[in-house]
Structure formats: structure tokens, C-alpha cells
Design an enzyme around this catalytic site. Structure first.
Site, PDB file in Angstrom:
ATOM      1  N   SER A 140       3.684  -5.405   0.497  1.00 55.62           N
ATOM      2  CA  SER A 140       3.447  -5.454   1.955  1.00 55.62           C
ATOM      3  C   SER A 140       2.797  -6.793   2.277  1.00 55.62           C
ATOM      4  CB  SER A 140       2.488  -4.328   2.338  1.00 55.62           C
ATOM      5  OG  SER A 140       2.081  -4.436   3.689  1.00 55.62           O
ATOM      6  N   TYR A 153      -5.284   0.773   1.584  1.00 55.52           N
ATOM      7  CA  TYR A 153      -3.872   0.363   1.620  1.00 55.52           C
ATOM      8  C   TYR A 153      -3.740  -1.079   1.134  1.00 55.52           C
ATOM      9  CZ  TYR A 153       0.910  -0.259   3.377  1.00 55.52           C
ATOM     10  OH  TYR A 153       2.258  -0.514   3.484  1.00 55.52           O
TER      11      TYR A 153
END
Ligand SMILES: NC(=O)c1ccc[n+]([C@@H]2O[C@H](COP(=O)([O-])OP(=O)(O)OC[C@H]3O[C@@H](n4cnc5c(N)ncnc54)[C@H](O)[C@@H]3O)[C@@H](O)[C@H]2O)c1
Length: 249
Positions: A140, A153
Site C-alpha cells: 500500500s 495498518y
């Protein structure tokens, strides 16, 4: 990808579904490994309706035996495994670092980090014995920079890049190329939950991207399938930023 065999974890929706469809449209046979059988089967149906080859294998990426079974199922069904997209992932609810919960930490490390490691472990074990292959992990933009309110995350996606780079250099001489994609915001269910259904938050997330919009899942799929193709034969150990300029600021 004609004659090649690919697997996609988390292929029942979003980026995983778009990538499975792209693999199949380029001629690969595809196995969808997903926790949710209904969603995974829907991807299979979409591919088959378009004339492609696909099957579903129920897979929870937090369980090693599920990944061992996914690789075995893929090889038994289509005769090999040449490409893998380790895409299954979850994100955390927004909270400052001091407010994040033990449960979220464990869930994110389990799915995003352990899942990527187990997936690579089983895929690489097969590829080492069978002439190599290409693996792409879904990291990501949060694997490259920090995002306030998403410590777990961000940490999990940085870890995915660490796993990617290490496996890439370990197995480079054995014909296995390992890379990652680092998407910015992508129009999927996950992006919806990030924005918590709030249009102002959604607009704010868009505004972080110099291009002024989020990506469509297909824009990530194109890069994944290219990374798995022979055209990317000298590319390994990279996290490719596909983020509308988000990390270039
Ligand atoms: N949407 C974004 O903005 C964005 C940006 C960067 C990276 N990503 C990453 O892309 C990947 C796909 O996310 P998406 O945006 O398509 O969202 P999504 O929620 O549509 O897809 C996530 C998929 O992972 C599957 N999954 C979750 N836990 C699993 C488990 N334990 N075992 C097997 N499958 C499991 C889900 O069933 C789902 O199909 C994730 O790794 C996510 O972190 C998304």
C-alpha cells in the site's frame, strides 16, 4: 499469460477480483483463494462467463494449512503455479496510536503480515521445485509513508514490503521474482470503510492524490499482471507505487 497458472488471494472483491479477471483475460487459468465462498465464486462466474478458466478454493490466509491446500489445489487443477498475487488484507478503524486495540493489532498482523508470509512460503516452496515463477504482494502507499490514525495498518503494510524485498533477494537466482504493488486509494469496499461512508472524508482522501481521484481496481490489476509477465523479467524486490502521485509530494 497464455498457458500460465495464477492464484489470487482475496480474489472475491476489489483489487483481487479485478486482477483475477485480468489474468484470465490474458489467457491464464486462475484460482481464487478467498475466505468468503460466495464472493470468490462470483469472481469465478464472471471469468467463466467471459470465456476464461477459473476455480475457487476456500482459503483463510491466516492458516498455513489453507495456503498449502491452495497451492496443491492449483497445481492439481491446472498442472502448475506460475504467478501469485497475495492480496488478501484488512484495515484498522481510525484511532490514534495510543487508542488502538490489541485485537486490531493481532488481526492486522495475522491477515496482512502472517498471511503474506504463509502465502509466499507455500508458493516459493512449489516454485523452487518447478522452475520458478513470479509473486506480487499487495502492500500500500501505507507501506511507504505514515498515515495518522492507522498505525497498525501502516506497520503491517511496511512489513509486507520487508517480506517482499527479503524473499526477492533470497530467491532471485532460482528464477523466482518477488515484487509488491503499493496502491494509493482505490475505489473498493475497503476505501468505503476507510471513509466511513462520510463524503467529506472521501473528498479529503481524494485530495491527498495529486491526480485528484482514487484509482479503479483495474489500474492496479494492470501493474500486477505486468509484474508477473515476462516483460518484467528484470524487475524484482520492488514496491511499485501506483498512487496518483500520493507519495511523490
Ligand atoms: N482500497 C484501497 O484503497 C487499498 C489501497 C492500498 C492497498 N490496498 C490493499 O489491497 C488489498 C485488497 O483490498 P481491496 O481494496 O480490494 O478491499 P476488499 O475488502 O474488497 O478486498 C479484501 C479481500 O481480502 C479478503 N480477505 C480478508 N481477510 C482474509 C483472510 N483472512 N483470508 C482470505 N481472504 C481474506 C476479503 O474477503 C476480500 O476479498 C488489501 O491487501 C488492501 O490492504 C487497498
Amino acid at each position: 499469460m497464455i498457458g500460465k497458472v495464477a492464484l489470487v488471494t482475496g480474489g472475491g472483491s476489489g483489487i483481487g477480483r479485478a486482477t483475477a479477471i485480468k489474468f484470465a483475460s490474458e489467457g491464464a487459468s486462475v484460482v481464487i483463494g478467498n475466505r468468503n465462498e460466495k464472493a470468490g465464486q462470483e469472481t469465478v462466474d464472471l471469468i467463466q462467463e467471459a470465456g476464461g478458466k477459473a476455480s475457487f478454493c476456500r482459503t483463510d490466509v491466516t492458516k498455513l494449512e489453507h495456503l498449502q491446500n491452495l497451492v496443491k489445489y492449483t497445481v492439481d487443477t491446472y498442472g502448475g503455479l506460475h504467478a501469485a498475487f497475495n492480496n488478501a488484507g484488512v484495515h484498522d478503524p481510525q484511532a490514534m496510536t495510543t487508542e488502538q486495540s490489541e485485537e486490531t493489532f493481532e488481526l492486522l498482523m495475522d491477515v496482512n503480515v502472517r498471511g503474506a508470509w504463509y502465502s509466499m512460503k507455500c508458493e516459493i516452496e512449489h516454485m523452487l521445485e518447478n522452475g520458478g515463477g513470479a509473486i506480487v504482494n499487495n502492500s500500500s502507499a501505507a507501506g511507504v509513508i505514515g498515515f495518522p490514525g492507522h498505525a497498525h495498518y501502516v506497520a503491517s503494510k511496511h512489513a509486507v514490503l520487508g517480506l517482499t524485498k527479503t524473499a526477492a533477494v533470497e530467491y532471485a537466482k532460482q528464477g523466482i521474482r518477488v515484487n509488491a504493488v503499493c496502491p494509493g486509494g482505490v475505489e473498493t469496499r475497503m476505501a468505503d470503510t476507510f471513509a466511513r461512508g462520510d463524503s467529506a472524508t472521501r473528498e479529503y482522501i481524494k485530495s491527498l492524490h495529486p491526480i485528484g481521484r482514487l484509482a479503479q481496481p483495474e489500474e492496479i490489476a494492470n501493474a500486477v499482471v505486468w509484474l508477473c509477465s515476462d516483460e518484467a523479467s528484470f524487475v524484482l524486490g520492488q514496491g511499485i507505487n501506483i498512487d496518483g502521485g500520493l507519495t511523490a509530494i
